[in-house]
Design a protein around this motif. Structure first.
Motif, PDB file in Angstrom:
ATOM      1  N   THR A  49      46.074  64.183  55.020  1.00 34.94           N
ATOM      2  CA  THR A  49      46.044  62.959  55.887  1.00 34.94           C
ATOM      3  C   THR A  49      45.003  62.781  56.794  1.00 34.94           C
ATOM      4  O   THR A  49      44.676  63.879  57.435  1.00 34.94           O
ATOM      5  CB  THR A  49      47.598  62.538  56.619  1.00 34.94           C
ATOM      6  OG1 THR A  49      47.715  63.960  57.450  1.00 34.94           O
ATOM      7  CG2 THR A  49      48.617  62.615  55.570  1.00 34.94           C
ATOM      8  N   ARG A  89      42.160  59.771  58.789  1.00 35.20           N
ATOM      9  CA  ARG A  89      41.684  58.355  58.913  1.00 35.20           C
ATOM     10  C   ARG A  89      40.348  58.089  58.687  1.00 35.20           C
ATOM     11  O   ARG A  89      39.310  58.591  59.364  1.00 35.20           O
ATOM     12  CB  ARG A  89      42.070  57.739  60.240  1.00 35.20           C
ATOM     13  CG  ARG A  89      41.946  56.116  60.113  1.00 35.20           C
ATOM     14  CD  ARG A  89      42.458  55.711  61.630  1.00 35.20           C
ATOM     15  NE  ARG A  89      42.168  54.052  61.767  1.00 35.20           N
ATOM     16  CZ  ARG A  89      42.645  53.342  61.249  1.00 35.20           C
ATOM     17  NH1 ARG A  89      43.770  53.613  60.451  1.00 35.20           N
ATOM     18  NH2 ARG A  89      42.543  52.254  61.076  1.00 35.20           N
ATOM     19  N   ASP A 137      46.820  53.204  50.550  1.00 38.47           N
ATOM     20  CA  ASP A 137      46.269  53.963  51.533  1.00 38.47           C
ATOM     21  C   ASP A 137      47.030  55.228  51.713  1.00 38.47           C
ATOM     22  O   ASP A 137      46.571  56.222  52.508  1.00 38.47           O
ATOM     23  CB  ASP A 137      46.038  53.125  52.831  1.00 38.47           C
ATOM     24  CG  ASP A 137      47.072  52.284  53.208  1.00 38.47           C
ATOM     25  OD1 ASP A 137      48.239  53.018  53.699  1.00 38.47           O
ATOM     26  OD2 ASP A 137      46.891  51.215  53.295  1.00 38.47           O
ATOM     27  N   ASP A 154      44.455  57.697  53.843  1.00 39.21           N
ATOM     28  CA  ASP A 154      43.157  57.667  54.222  1.00 39.21           C
ATOM     29  C   ASP A 154      43.381  56.892  55.688  1.00 39.21           C
ATOM     30  O   ASP A 154      42.235  56.266  56.138  1.00 39.21           O
ATOM     31  CB  ASP A 154      42.217  57.315  53.333  1.00 39.21           C
ATOM     32  CG  ASP A 154      42.667  55.900  52.735  1.00 39.21           C
ATOM     33  OD1 ASP A 154      43.218  54.998  53.524  1.00 39.21           O
ATOM     34  OD2 ASP A 154      41.965  55.478  51.702  1.00 39.21           O
ATOM     35  N   ALA A 155      44.357  56.597  56.018  1.00 42.57           N
ATOM     36  CA  ALA A 155      44.877  55.608  57.094  1.00 42.57           C
ATOM     37  C   ALA A 155      45.394  56.139  58.355  1.00 42.57           C
ATOM     38  O   ALA A 155      45.888  55.316  59.220  1.00 42.57           O
ATOM     39  CB  ALA A 155      45.521  54.445  56.763  1.00 42.57           C
ATOM     40  N   ALA A 187      45.602  58.700  61.470  1.00 40.14           N
ATOM     41  CA  ALA A 187      44.950  59.545  62.652  1.00 40.14           C
ATOM     42  C   ALA A 187      45.479  61.091  62.566  1.00 40.14           C
ATOM     43  O   ALA A 187      46.896  61.211  63.145  1.00 40.14           O
ATOM     44  CB  ALA A 187      44.850  58.894  63.751  1.00 40.14           C
TER      45      ALA A 187
END
Length: 347
Positions: free
Chosen positions: A153, A155, A210, A230-231, A233
């Motif tokens: 994970t 961002r 995402d 990919d979203a 933090a």
């Protein structure tokens, strides 16, 4: 002294530039040309003092090129790789092998028919933590593998998605990023036989999810989970926490792969081994140790291995046929993650 291999680079985007950098600093290969129609690619070729081609097929006609690196968008992998193989040129194909199983099989068939090798760019197999963990697990260090956990994970910045192909089916966090984790876990634990996945588009609202969550069943009976986004933090992605990613800041502490067995557990990238003292049950103290590793840059190791493959000194560590298995798992996860968006939500 080994012969220096003359390389042509096809594609000068984010990862293509990394390949160019490592080619320039390597004594094993010599970058002699860059093929990419963009102005930025022409400028890069000028900076590196190598030839530039708007059409990669023109570069393939050069008599001095001995191999190519294909760092193009996923949908172009098959056509570029097959063209190079038919010219007798070994190819380092960036992952994924292709954007579909049919396209991937074209590469597999072309390398079989021509006898020209393909190496697929799953560079984590060369990484010090993955290499050390594979040896440890294969030697029975964890006993029988029972469970596997993957966190992937991060961002990505909004500008990343200004490149249109990254917003469409065939891209997304599964086929761009999680596929690396899938390949590494196959390398460490064994084949994946079954997956169940869900996905969401709540943050980015693109054609691809995402965020995805997956449950996996391995051939040896182990069960695994994988979370990718990919979203989000987050520090929990191998590229960042390992310190071996191509374009990442200094790594924070933390692990992202968790492999538990009947004897012990190991987590990566720290290579922390956890083992009960005495009887193996939850009420006995756990002792933790750290495995040693041989430090190496995975991209450099991959490039040096590719040079050896081109010189016919060794077989590819990741063949097209092997990478096809990773792609099949990734595509299944990606398809389920998309399809799950239409399932009934229970209140």
């Amino acid at each position: 002294m080994s012969e220096t291999v003359k390389i042509g680079l096809i594609g000068a985007g984010l990862i293509g530039r990394e390949h160019a950098k490592y080619c320039q600093s390597s004594s094993e290969v010599e970058l002699v040309g860059i093929a990419d129609p963009s102005t930025a690619a022409a400028e890069l070729a000028q900076i590196l003092d190598v030839a530039h081609y708007a059409d990669y097929k023109e570069m393939l006609q050069r008599s001095d090129i001995q191999a190519v690196i294909a760092a193009v968008p996923n949908a172009l992998h098959a056509s570029v790789a097959v063209d190079a193989l038919e010219r007798g040129l070994p190819v380092l194909v960036e992952k994924p092998l292709a954007d579909s199983l049919d396209a991937a099989r074209q590469i597999v068939e072309a390398t079989r028919q021509t006898g020209v090798p393909v190496l697929v760019g799953h560079q984590r197999r060369y990484a010090p933590d993955v290499a050390a963990a594979r040896t440890f697990i294969a030697s029975g260090g964890v006993g029988d593998v029972v469970s596997v956990g993957i966190l992937s994970t991060w961002r990505k910045h909004d500008e990343y998605f200004e490149v249109s192909w990254r917003t469409q089916r065939g891209a997304g966090p599964v086929l761009i990023n999680l596929i690396h984790d899938i390949d590494a876990i196959r390398f460490l634990v064994g084949e994946i036989e079954e997956t169940i996945s869900m996905g969401g588009k709540a943050v980015r609202g693109l054609d691809v999810p995402d965020t995805t969550g997956t449950v996996m069943r391995f051939a040896n009976g182990a069960i695994g989970t994988a979370l990718a986004s990919d979203a989000a933090a987050s520090p929990w992605c191998w590229d960042l926490t390992s310190g071996y990613g191509a374009y990442f800041p200094a790594p924070p502490d933390g692990d992202v792969y968790f492999i538990s067995g009947t004897e012990a557990a190991i987590s990566l990238p720290s290579l922390t081994v956890s083992r009960h003292q005495g009887d193996r049950h939850w009420q006995t103290p756990i002792e933790q140790t750290t495995l040693p590793r041989v430090e190496v840059n995975p991209y450099v190791a991959q490039l040096e291995h590719f040079a050896a493959v081109v010189r016919l000194e060794t077989e590819p560590l990741i063949t097209a046929e092997d990478a096809l298995k990773t792609l099949e798992v990734a595509l299944t996860i990606d398809e389920d993650a998309n399809d799950s968006l239409t399932r009934k939500v229970f209140s």
